[in-house]
Motif scaffolding. Sequence first.
Motif, PDB file in Angstrom:
ATOM      1  N   SER A 208       0.826  -1.208   0.000  1.00 23.93           N
ATOM      2  CA  SER A 208       0.000   0.000   0.000  1.00 23.93           C
ATOM      3  C   SER A 208       0.860   1.257   0.000  1.00 23.93           C
ATOM      4  CB  SER A 208      -0.879   0.035   1.255  1.00 23.93           C
ATOM      5  OG  SER A 208      -2.058  -0.685   1.058  1.00 23.93           O
ATOM      6  N   GLY A 210       0.869   5.565   0.623  1.00 21.73           N
ATOM      7  CA  GLY A 210       0.168   6.668   1.285  1.00 21.73           C
ATOM      8  C   GLY A 210       0.554   7.999   0.674  1.00 21.73           C
ATOM      9  N   ARG A 211       0.262   9.065   1.415  1.00 21.71           N
ATOM     10  CA  ARG A 211       0.572  10.411   0.916  1.00 21.71           C
ATOM     11  C   ARG A 211       2.065  10.540   0.607  1.00 21.71           C
ATOM     12  NH1 ARG A 211      -2.871  14.805   3.011  1.00 21.71           N
ATOM     13  NH2 ARG A 211      -2.727  13.810   5.037  1.00 21.71           N
ATOM     14  N   ALA A 235      -4.042   1.521  -0.744  1.00 24.74           N
ATOM     15  CA  ALA A 235      -3.683   2.937  -0.543  1.00 24.74           C
ATOM     16  C   ALA A 235      -4.328   3.461   0.726  1.00 24.74           C
ATOM     17  CB  ALA A 235      -4.158   3.758  -1.738  1.00 24.74           C
ATOM     18  N   SER A 236      -3.773   4.558   1.222  1.00 20.11           N
ATOM     19  CA  SER A 236      -4.428   5.264   2.328  1.00 20.11           C
ATOM     20  C   SER A 236      -5.455   6.218   1.723  1.00 20.11           C
ATOM     21  CB  SER A 236      -3.408   6.061   3.141  1.00 20.11           C
ATOM     22  OG  SER A 236      -2.978   7.177   2.372  1.00 20.11           O
ATOM     23  N   ARG A 237      -6.330   6.720   2.577  1.00 18.41           N
ATOM     24  CA  ARG A 237      -7.332   7.658   2.058  1.00 18.41           C
ATOM     25  C   ARG A 237      -6.679   8.956   1.581  1.00 18.41           C
ATOM     26  NH1 ARG A 237     -12.881   9.286   5.065  1.00 18.41           N
ATOM     27  NH2 ARG A 237     -12.707  11.525   4.774  1.00 18.41           N
ATOM     28  N   CYS A 240      -5.697   8.562  -1.878  1.00 21.08           N
ATOM     29  CA  CYS A 240      -6.876   8.585  -2.780  1.00 21.08           C
ATOM     30  C   CYS A 240      -7.397  10.009  -2.898  1.00 21.08           C
ATOM     31  CB  CYS A 240      -7.985   7.672  -2.242  1.00 21.08           C
ATOM     32  SG  CYS A 240      -7.516   5.952  -2.068  1.00 21.08           S
ATOM     33  N   ASP A 241      -7.517  10.697  -1.748  1.00 20.34           N
ATOM     34  CA  ASP A 241      -8.032  12.076  -1.755  1.00 20.34           C
ATOM     35  C   ASP A 241      -7.163  12.986  -2.629  1.00 20.34           C
ATOM     36  OD1 ASP A 241     -10.138  11.550  -0.083  1.00 20.34           O
ATOM     37  OD2 ASP A 241      -9.155  12.259   1.750  1.00 20.34           O
ATOM     38  N   TYR A 247     -10.252   5.353  -5.543  1.00 17.60           N
ATOM     39  CA  TYR A 247     -10.822   5.042  -4.215  1.00 17.60           C
ATOM     40  C   TYR A 247     -11.065   3.548  -4.006  1.00 17.60           C
ATOM     41  CZ  TYR A 247     -11.369   9.864  -2.773  1.00 17.60           C
ATOM     42  OH  TYR A 247     -11.103  11.151  -2.370  1.00 17.60           O
ATOM     43  N   GLN A 250      -8.667   2.087  -1.554  1.00 14.84           N
ATOM     44  CA  GLN A 250      -8.550   2.593  -0.172  1.00 14.84           C
ATOM     45  C   GLN A 250      -8.749   1.500   0.877  1.00 14.84           C
ATOM     46  OE1 GLN A 250     -10.896   6.111   0.841  1.00 14.84           O
ATOM     47  NE2 GLN A 250     -10.982   5.375   2.960  1.00 14.84           N
ATOM     48  N   GLY A 255     -12.772   2.447   3.947  1.00 14.48           N
ATOM     49  CA  GLY A 255     -12.356   1.752   2.735  1.00 14.48           C
ATOM     50  C   GLY A 255     -12.536   0.261   2.928  1.00 14.48           C
ATOM     51  N   HIS A 274      -6.775   4.269   9.216  1.00 14.21           N
ATOM     52  CA  HIS A 274      -6.112   3.335   8.288  1.00 14.21           C
ATOM     53  C   HIS A 274      -5.896   1.994   8.997  1.00 14.21           C
ATOM     54  CE1 HIS A 274      -3.949   2.209   4.680  1.00 14.21           C
ATOM     55  NE2 HIS A 274      -3.075   1.605   5.470  1.00 14.21           N
TER      56      HIS A 274
END
Length: 321
Positions: A208, A210-211, A235-237, A240-241, A247, A250, A255, A274
Amino acid sequence: MSKNVLVVAEKRNGSLRNVSFEALAAAKEIAAGGKVTAVLFGQGDNVDANQLAQYGADQVYLITNEELNAYSTDAFSQAFTEVFQIVNPDAILLGHTALGRDLAPRVAARLGLGLVSDCTAIEVNGDEVVFVRPIYAGKAFQKKRVTDGIIFATIRSNNIAKGEPDAGRTADTIEYKATIKDIRTVIKDVVRKTAGTIDLTEAKIIVSGGRGVKSAEGFNPIKELADALGAAVGASRAACDAGYCDYSMQVGQTGKVVTPDLYIACGISGAVQHLAGMSNSKIIVAINKDPEAPIFKVADYGIVGDLFEVVPMLTEEFKKV
Ligand code: FAD
């Protein structure tokens, strides 16, 4: 006392889902020598019936009706109610999938049954069946015993061992046309949005991002590591955001909830939302440049470093194996 157990099997992209075999393993335990019936709504065939038999079904219902070619709550709950009346089960199990999460409560309400959802383990002691389910976003586990009436539960993927298929096992296969009427919704088309070829909720390995991946292109090293491992990509939100990924990838409270054997979190801080989706993974590896990142508190193995250096190095090494 032996029990008559009904399992709702599920197909995805033409194949039976693993969680259906896991539910059959649980059903065999609950049945304690009684009959295990698997039911497949729409698009089931003899190949599916044989596979369900090999994993423990004694009887398979292939329910047909054109309304069952795509999932709708209305059609499936009507068909389910019909099968329920024929099979007259003591216990019912479904996967805790998108379908199971929608169908089980609807059917439970229709039939006036209780429902134990999202179970990760089952303990059978004689007549007593105890379901274990995570609560408070996986921080605690609750044990639920059904003391009265029909046992009805949904099973989380990747938690109950499905066992080895027995190639010599067969089941009575019954084709049955369900009477479905007064449907209020019409499915015109199903557009699938997938996170990749491997289903996140059933994946044994997930990598996964993340940002910390910083861009859509930043997901490339994550995807390459996933390819090398035969893993799904999550992925983390925040990722996705930020538009780095879809999404459907997520993982977390809002998610997908996943329980792979190995979860590799890259550039993910480890926010509680998460963790709610992945903290029950069997082994967690975290790659983060911040040694204080909360993800390290739940990680079995931590690598403090820049993911853009560490991830390609891991990919190269795994490619050699
Ligand atoms: P951040 O918290 O910003 O962390 C990024 C991490 O990357 C940092 O730890 C940083 O040190 C590290 N990093 C940066 N650059 C690098 C690099 N080059 N190499 C290595 N590491 C690097 N979140 C979810 O994930 N799933 C959910 O389902 C979810 N549901 C939510 C529901 C609600 C109601 C709310 C309020 C929030 C929800 N969130 C969810 C959001 C959650 O609170 C966090 O904001 C989110 O998980 C943070 O994502 P992240 O870890 O990718 O980003």
